[in-house]
Scaffold this active site. Sequence first.
Site, PDB file in Angstrom:
ATOM      1  N   TYR A   4     -83.070  -3.441  49.753  1.00  0.00           N
ATOM      2  CA  TYR A   4     -82.029  -3.777  48.644  1.00  0.00           C
ATOM      3  C   TYR A   4     -82.805  -3.394  47.435  1.00  0.00           C
ATOM      4  CZ  TYR A   4     -79.132  -6.720  51.685  1.00  0.00           C
ATOM      5  OH  TYR A   4     -78.343  -7.093  52.564  1.00  0.00           O
ATOM      6  N   TYR A  15     -82.221  -4.218  58.568  1.00  0.00           N
ATOM      7  CA  TYR A  15     -83.555  -4.484  58.062  1.00  0.00           C
ATOM      8  C   TYR A  15     -83.736  -5.531  58.609  1.00  0.00           C
ATOM      9  CZ  TYR A  15     -81.300  -7.876  54.937  1.00  0.00           C
ATOM     10  OH  TYR A  15     -80.487  -8.721  54.435  1.00  0.00           O
ATOM     11  N   ARG A  30     -81.394  -7.912  60.811  1.00  0.00           N
ATOM     12  CA  ARG A  30     -79.969  -8.145  60.265  1.00  0.00           C
ATOM     13  C   ARG A  30     -79.541  -6.895  60.897  1.00  0.00           C
ATOM     14  NH1 ARG A  30     -77.519 -11.079  56.974  1.00  0.00           N
ATOM     15  NH2 ARG A  30     -76.138 -11.007  58.720  1.00  0.00           N
ATOM     16  N   HIS A  32     -74.634  -4.556  57.496  1.00  0.00           N
ATOM     17  CA  HIS A  32     -73.699  -5.560  56.872  1.00  0.00           C
ATOM     18  C   HIS A  32     -73.428  -5.100  55.490  1.00  0.00           C
ATOM     19  CE1 HIS A  32     -77.257  -7.601  56.077  1.00  0.00           C
ATOM     20  NE2 HIS A  32     -76.502  -8.150  55.214  1.00  0.00           N
ATOM     21  N   HIS A  69     -72.296  -7.380  52.243  1.00  0.00           N
ATOM     22  CA  HIS A  69     -71.754  -8.802  51.777  1.00  0.00           C
ATOM     23  C   HIS A  69     -70.521  -8.633  50.898  1.00  0.00           C
ATOM     24  CE1 HIS A  69     -75.640 -10.832  52.544  1.00  0.00           C
ATOM     25  NE2 HIS A  69     -75.958  -9.533  52.488  1.00  0.00           N
TER      26      HIS A  69
END
Lengths: 208, 240
Positions: B106, B145, B155, B158, B160
């Site tokens: 991120y 990640y 995770r 995905h 958000h």
Amino acid sequence: MPQTLDYLKESPSQTAGPYVHIGLAPGAAGFSIFERELGQDIAGPNAEGERIRVEGVVTDGTGAPVKDVLLEVWQADDEGRHPHPRDPRHAEVAEGFRGWGRIIPDFETGLWSFDTVKPGPVMGRHGRLMAPHITFWLVARGINIGLNTRLYFGDEEAANAADPVLGLIEQVHRRRTLIATREDREGRAVYRFDIRLQGEGETVFLDI
Amino acid sequence: MKPFEYIPRDRGVHPPAYTPGYKTSVARSPRLPLLSLQNSLSEITGPTFGQGDLGPLDNDLIRNYAKTGDPVGERIVVHGRVLDENGRGVPHTLVEVWQANAGGRYRHVKDTYFAPIDPNFGGCGRVLTDEQGFYHFRTIKPGAYPWRNGVNDWRPAHIHVSVFGQAFVQRLITQMYFEGDPLIPRCPIAATIPDPKALERLIAPLDLNAAIPLDCLAYKFDIVLRGTRSTLFENRLEGN
């Protein structure tokens, strides 16, 4: 078998996670991408009414500040009007009054604040006036579905006593968790509104 | 005037607040019940947005942060419709998305995962639905990640997703997962949703019909917000 109802089901919520700022407040995530970030100015320059600041800290069940929370607020203007077509008086709202804001705490301390105008009373159900309030919505890592609550103003004692929503809170002492305390700082009203997610003094959260 | 109301939230399709498999929820979940509130003007209104709030590249994550070239990764289109529980499209509503890059990193001051930042990828976008509730954006498929929950938790890929709807009661944040990802059934956050059928509604199928040949694959993701309910008879008069 009876006929089936053909309603759809709401999409399930998921946590906003620790990096919610990337999408909703990229400046706080550490980069600049959009020409204009949304939710930075709630009242705009033209709104009438008392200019106020609201500040607070969100704490978890251990008492630690929740530094990665993201708050959104929604409120009426000083005459209790919402800038939305379902409000019969929406056309009277001053240009630039959004009534909506997005607030990020300081990552070190967890303290957040925003500037706005103090809202007026809003017509509630069955013609009963609601005391001035600001609707809050909180998301964060560890919060699976956004939490709703309301801020009321400590200097509106009579209106608060008659408010139909505060009146629904069965344990009378818990009503205090929704009431921000007023302090005058350098000539301006600052309302302190701490939110406790869990445990002693737990804030009343709403299923709206 | 009849009260205008939304269908109450069915908390059975949503994760409860306290889900100990997702550790952070333990100290961040209220212990006392929510206070149920019938809708008033404060709940059935909400912020509105227009094209003037957005920039021309806001729904194109491949281009909206490109500095020296295109970002690295699997190019995809994500498209779908925002509907309400009555099956009606929700027009002109704001959809915001954010995600990691192809390596699962991120762009955030707090992300310390050692997969590298992509200099050409920001990882966020936003779009308004059209008159019928349709939306689309273009991006790079995010990578999985690791995160500090269990010692070896990862995770699934995905995106958000944040949606407003037309009233503050419709406000929703969720996550879109990708069809066939074996990490989905192993994810403590996905598992906060009690009903496996409800979780399936967050898994976007591959949609080859919307792919752009020799350019991008596509996934389809519909989002359902709360609908309004009808009260056909009302015995209680205004003012009572």
